[in-house]
Design a protein around this motif. Structure first.
Motif, PDB file in Angstrom:
ATOM      1  N   TYR A 134       1.151  -0.866   0.344  1.00  0.00           N
ATOM      2  CA  TYR A 134       0.022  -0.109   0.327  1.00  0.00           C
ATOM      3  C   TYR A 134       1.150   0.977  -0.045  1.00  0.00           C
ATOM      4  CZ  TYR A 134      -4.519   2.639   0.778  1.00  0.00           C
ATOM      5  OH  TYR A 134      -5.457   3.718   0.550  1.00  0.00           O
ATOM      6  N   GLU A 138       0.990   3.595  -2.987  1.00  0.00           N
ATOM      7  CA  GLU A 138       0.714   5.506  -2.830  1.00  0.00           C
ATOM      8  C   GLU A 138       1.577   6.810  -3.294  1.00  0.00           C
ATOM      9  OE1 GLU A 138      -2.160   5.612  -3.860  1.00  0.00           O
ATOM     10  OE2 GLU A 138      -3.989   5.855  -2.087  1.00  0.00           O
ATOM     11  N   ARG A 141       3.065   6.541  -6.575  1.00  0.00           N
ATOM     12  CA  ARG A 141       1.946   7.180  -7.800  1.00  0.00           C
ATOM     13  C   ARG A 141       2.391   8.532  -7.859  1.00  0.00           C
ATOM     14  NH1 ARG A 141       0.198   3.527 -11.824  1.00  0.00           N
ATOM     15  NH2 ARG A 141      -0.108   1.752 -10.532  1.00  0.00           N
ATOM     16  N   GLU A 213     -11.348  13.120 -10.290  1.00  0.00           N
ATOM     17  CA  GLU A 213     -11.943  12.593 -11.420  1.00  0.00           C
ATOM     18  C   GLU A 213     -10.117  11.190 -10.424  1.00  0.00           C
ATOM     19  OE1 GLU A 213     -11.275  11.109 -14.351  1.00  0.00           O
ATOM     20  OE2 GLU A 213     -10.156  12.686 -15.238  1.00  0.00           O
ATOM     21  N   PHE A 214      -9.316  12.161 -10.472  1.00  0.00           N
ATOM     22  CA  PHE A 214      -8.454  11.522 -10.145  1.00  0.00           C
ATOM     23  C   PHE A 214      -7.152  11.370  -9.196  1.00  0.00           C
ATOM     24  CE2 PHE A 214      -4.351   9.658 -12.524  1.00  0.00           C
ATOM     25  CZ  PHE A 214      -4.970   8.369 -13.109  1.00  0.00           C
TER      26      PHE A 214
ATOM     27  N   SER B  12      -4.116  -9.476  -8.022  1.00  0.00           N
ATOM     28  CA  SER B  12      -5.461  -9.227  -6.772  1.00  0.00           C
ATOM     29  C   SER B  12      -4.450  -7.818  -6.007  1.00  0.00           C
ATOM     30  CB  SER B  12      -4.321 -10.582  -5.892  1.00  0.00           C
ATOM     31  OG  SER B  12      -3.330 -10.510  -6.061  1.00  0.00           O
ATOM     32  N   PHE B  13      -4.163  -7.238  -6.285  1.00  0.00           N
ATOM     33  CA  PHE B  13      -3.660  -5.948  -5.852  1.00  0.00           C
ATOM     34  C   PHE B  13      -4.315  -4.754  -6.551  1.00  0.00           C
ATOM     35  CE2 PHE B  13      -0.328  -2.120  -3.622  1.00  0.00           C
ATOM     36  CZ  PHE B  13      -1.947  -2.155  -3.197  1.00  0.00           C
ATOM     37  N   GLU B  15      -4.170  -1.350  -7.757  1.00  0.00           N
ATOM     38  CA  GLU B  15      -3.303   0.034  -7.677  1.00  0.00           C
ATOM     39  C   GLU B  15      -3.591   0.335  -8.831  1.00  0.00           C
ATOM     40  OE1 GLU B  15       0.260   0.482  -8.100  1.00  0.00           O
ATOM     41  OE2 GLU B  15       0.029  -1.493  -9.389  1.00  0.00           O
ATOM     42  N   ASN B  16      -3.667   0.672  -9.514  1.00  0.00           N
ATOM     43  CA  ASN B  16      -2.952   0.580 -11.073  1.00  0.00           C
ATOM     44  C   ASN B  16      -4.786   1.448 -11.123  1.00  0.00           C
ATOM     45  OD1 ASN B  16      -2.570   1.922 -13.656  1.00  0.00           O
ATOM     46  ND2 ASN B  16      -1.414   0.102 -13.835  1.00  0.00           N
ATOM     47  N   LYS B  17      -4.181   2.702 -11.234  1.00  0.00           N
ATOM     48  CA  LYS B  17      -5.402   4.120 -11.482  1.00  0.00           C
ATOM     49  C   LYS B  17      -5.880   4.343 -12.684  1.00  0.00           C
ATOM     50  CE  LYS B  17      -5.007   7.903  -9.105  1.00  0.00           C
ATOM     51  NZ  LYS B  17      -4.217   8.800  -8.556  1.00  0.00           N
ATOM     52  N   ASP B  18      -4.868   3.742 -13.382  1.00  0.00           N
ATOM     53  CA  ASP B  18      -5.131   4.230 -14.840  1.00  0.00           C
ATOM     54  C   ASP B  18      -5.981   2.746 -15.618  1.00  0.00           C
ATOM     55  OD1 ASP B  18      -2.895   5.931 -15.235  1.00  0.00           O
ATOM     56  OD2 ASP B  18      -1.583   4.775 -15.341  1.00  0.00           O
ATOM     57  N   ASP B  46      -7.474  -9.436  -2.842  1.00  0.00           N
ATOM     58  CA  ASP B  46      -7.428  -8.671  -1.996  1.00  0.00           C
ATOM     59  C   ASP B  46      -7.061  -7.635  -0.945  1.00  0.00           C
ATOM     60  OD1 ASP B  46      -5.087 -11.570  -2.369  1.00  0.00           O
ATOM     61  OD2 ASP B  46      -4.497  -8.803  -2.469  1.00  0.00           O
ATOM     62  N   ALA B  47      -6.823  -6.695  -1.772  1.00  0.00           N
ATOM     63  CA  ALA B  47      -6.563  -5.141  -0.990  1.00  0.00           C
ATOM     64  C   ALA B  47      -6.836  -4.669  -2.877  1.00  0.00           C
ATOM     65  CB  ALA B  47      -5.139  -5.161  -1.021  1.00  0.00           C
ATOM     66  N   THR B  49      -6.187   0.068  -3.227  1.00  0.00           N
ATOM     67  CA  THR B  49      -5.301   1.617  -2.606  1.00  0.00           C
ATOM     68  C   THR B  49      -6.718   2.043  -2.409  1.00  0.00           C
ATOM     69  OG1 THR B  49      -4.850   2.667  -4.148  1.00  0.00           O
ATOM     70  CG2 THR B  49      -2.764   1.438  -3.074  1.00  0.00           C
ATOM     71  N   GLN B  50      -6.665   3.341  -1.786  1.00  0.00           N
ATOM     72  CA  GLN B  50      -7.911   4.233  -1.823  1.00  0.00           C
ATOM     73  C   GLN B  50      -7.484   5.431  -3.280  1.00  0.00           C
ATOM     74  OE1 GLN B  50      -6.409   7.980  -1.819  1.00  0.00           O
ATOM     75  NE2 GLN B  50      -7.942   8.285  -2.146  1.00  0.00           N
ATOM     76  N   SER B  51      -6.367   5.438  -3.068  1.00  0.00           N
ATOM     77  CA  SER B  51      -6.234   5.907  -4.978  1.00  0.00           C
ATOM     78  C   SER B  51      -7.051   5.316  -6.471  1.00  0.00           C
ATOM     79  CB  SER B  51      -4.747   6.094  -5.320  1.00  0.00           C
ATOM     80  OG  SER B  51      -4.132   7.006  -4.148  1.00  0.00           O
ATOM     81  N   HIS B  54     -10.362   5.804  -5.409  1.00  0.00           N
ATOM     82  CA  HIS B  54     -11.235   7.064  -5.744  1.00  0.00           C
ATOM     83  C   HIS B  54     -11.615   7.077  -7.627  1.00  0.00           C
ATOM     84  CE1 HIS B  54     -10.795  11.687  -5.212  1.00  0.00           C
ATOM     85  NE2 HIS B  54     -11.218  11.198  -6.675  1.00  0.00           N
ATOM     86  N   ALA B  55     -10.073   6.687  -8.150  1.00  0.00           N
ATOM     87  CA  ALA B  55      -9.908   6.972  -9.703  1.00  0.00           C
ATOM     88  C   ALA B  55     -11.358   5.819 -10.327  1.00  0.00           C
ATOM     89  CB  ALA B  55      -9.064   6.508 -10.070  1.00  0.00           C
TER      90      ALA B  55
END
Lengths: 317, 96
Positions: A134, A138, A141, A213-214, B12-13, B15-18, B46-47, B49-51, B54-55
């Motif tokens: 995590y 974060e 990114r 949005e991002f 499984s994770f 996290e990639n906002k794109d 299994d997990a 991210t907030q990002s 959000h995206a």
């Protein structure tokens, strides 16, 4: 530029190392080190690598390192990263379970691949993995989206068996937090910008609640919260300012980072970009879901209060 | 109704906002514009991210209002993912 690697530089005692960096003459880099012992946080290595990467190898001077523990720098890939020969002869050990050597991440896909590759190397149990990936995701990114850094993010990490702790360093040489935050807010100093960046719901991409949005402006608050609840160190250095979350006895989360037990200053050498160091104690890794509940409470309350503060007030005459 | 399985795209994770943005723009929003119900399926994840979350969903509140929650459901979320979704939904509703 000149950097002296001391015998010890972890987040708790990193201030003298930072104050000792000389940033003048950026086309050259001179590295000296303690003669007897070297034991440093990965954020220190990531910083040296980030400073040295744009410098031509022939303009990097590194004195002969005599400390036996200097082999650590070789094994973390520092000299390979800088393109210079340390003169050290070491046996490369399998890195599994001990460290993640210096890596440069420049794209979103590289980050996803990096996370996929490193997690098995750490041989950790799922609750520990959760916090580490995590944090890495974060923070990197943030660099890729906001730093505008040609070098991308320079990342390294080490697992310390004795303390059962993962230490992570993520560094860039981009525009820095102040410039990013000031796109939508007003921070007069680098330290004020760091304070805003650590506040939930504040992002440089917009001044509107809820973000864009991002981007929501939540990433750094989450990272600081993970460190706070686990009673770990966290530091962020940008421009001439450094904020350091200190270990505290309370788990209570605050929206304002200056309400946490911390040290902060803005008389450090000017770091063009941002450097973040985090410790994650694996003994104390707090249940992630419990932590998220605390974050949820603080986050919603903070936005409510901020919104309330913007209400127009009646004039009583 | 449209059923969107995230795991084949995110692993499984999540996290990639794109990837999150692509799913939102090309699958979720077109379905909502046609007034179809959307199920976002977190099976095998299994997990997240907030990002990422959000995206994936924050813009739905801007485009369709808080009522979008009547049209969107979240399937097979573990406790951690549920908490992150709730954080994002909370602050998106608080902002107005």
């Amino acid at each position: 530029m000149k950097i002296h690697i001391p015998n010890s530089a972890f987040i708790g005692n990193i201030d003298p190392f930072l104050r000792g960096i000389i940033m003048s003459e950026p086309e050259e880099l001179e590295i000296t080190a303690n003669e007897s012992w070297i034991s440093v946080h990965p954020v220190v290595l990531s910083m040296i690598a980030a400073l040295g990467l744009p410098v031509k190898p022939e303009n990097i001077r590194c004195e002969t390192l005599t400390a036996k523990s200097a082999h650590y720098l070789e094994r973390m890939g520092l000299f390979k990263f800088l393109g210079i020969n340390s003169g050290m002869q070491i046996t490369e050990h399998e890195s599994a379970g001990r460290f993640i050597p210096l890596a440069q991440i420049k794209t979103s896909d590289e980050l996803s691949q990096f996370i996929t590759d490193i997690i098995p190397l750490l041989h950790l149990t799922p609750p520990h993995v959760e916090a580490i990936r995590y944090v890495v995701s974060e923070l990197v990114r943030n660099v890729l989206e906001h730093a505008n850094s040609e070098l991308g993010a320079i990342v390294s990490a080490q697992y310390h068996l004795k303390s059962n702790m993962i230490r992570i360093g993520i560094v860039d040489t981009g525009v820095g937090i102040k410039k990013t935050i000031n796109q939508s807010h007003s921070a007069l100093t680098h330290l004020a910008a760091i304070q805003l960046a650590l506040t939930p719901g504040i992002t440089g991409t917009t001044d509107k609640e809820g973000g864009t949005e991002f981007n929501a402006g939540a990433g750094l608050f989450f990272i600081k919260s993970i460190a706070k609840v686990n009673r770990d160190f966290f530091m962020i250095y940008s421009g001439n300012a450094m904020y350091k979350l200190l270990k505290s006895k309370t788990h209570k989360l605050y929206a304002d980072p200056f309400k946490d037990k911390h040290s902060a200053g803005d008389e450090f050498p000017l770091w063009q970009g941002t450097a973040v160091g985090v410790d994650i104690s694996l003994d104390a890794t707090h249940e992630f879901a419990t932590l998220l509940q605390q974050i949820r409470d603080v986050y919603a309350k903070t936005i409510r209060e901020r919104k309330h503060n913007k209400y127009r007030k009646p004039k009583f005459i | 109704m449209i059923h969107i399985k995230l795991a084949p795209k995110t692993g499984s994770f999540a996290e990639n906002k794109d990837i999150a943005r692509d799913i939102r723009l090309h699958e979720i929003i077109p379905a909502l514009e046609k007034e179809r119900e959307v199920i976002i399926d977190f099976e095998h994840i299994d997990a997240a991210t907030q990002s990422f979350i959000h995206a994936l969903i924050s813009d739905l509140f801007r485009k369709f209002g808080d009522e979008v929650l009547d049209q969107v459901s979240f399937k097979s979320c573990n406790e951690t993912i549920q908490k992150i979704i709730m954080i994002v939904i909370d602050y998106m509703q608080e902002r107005t």
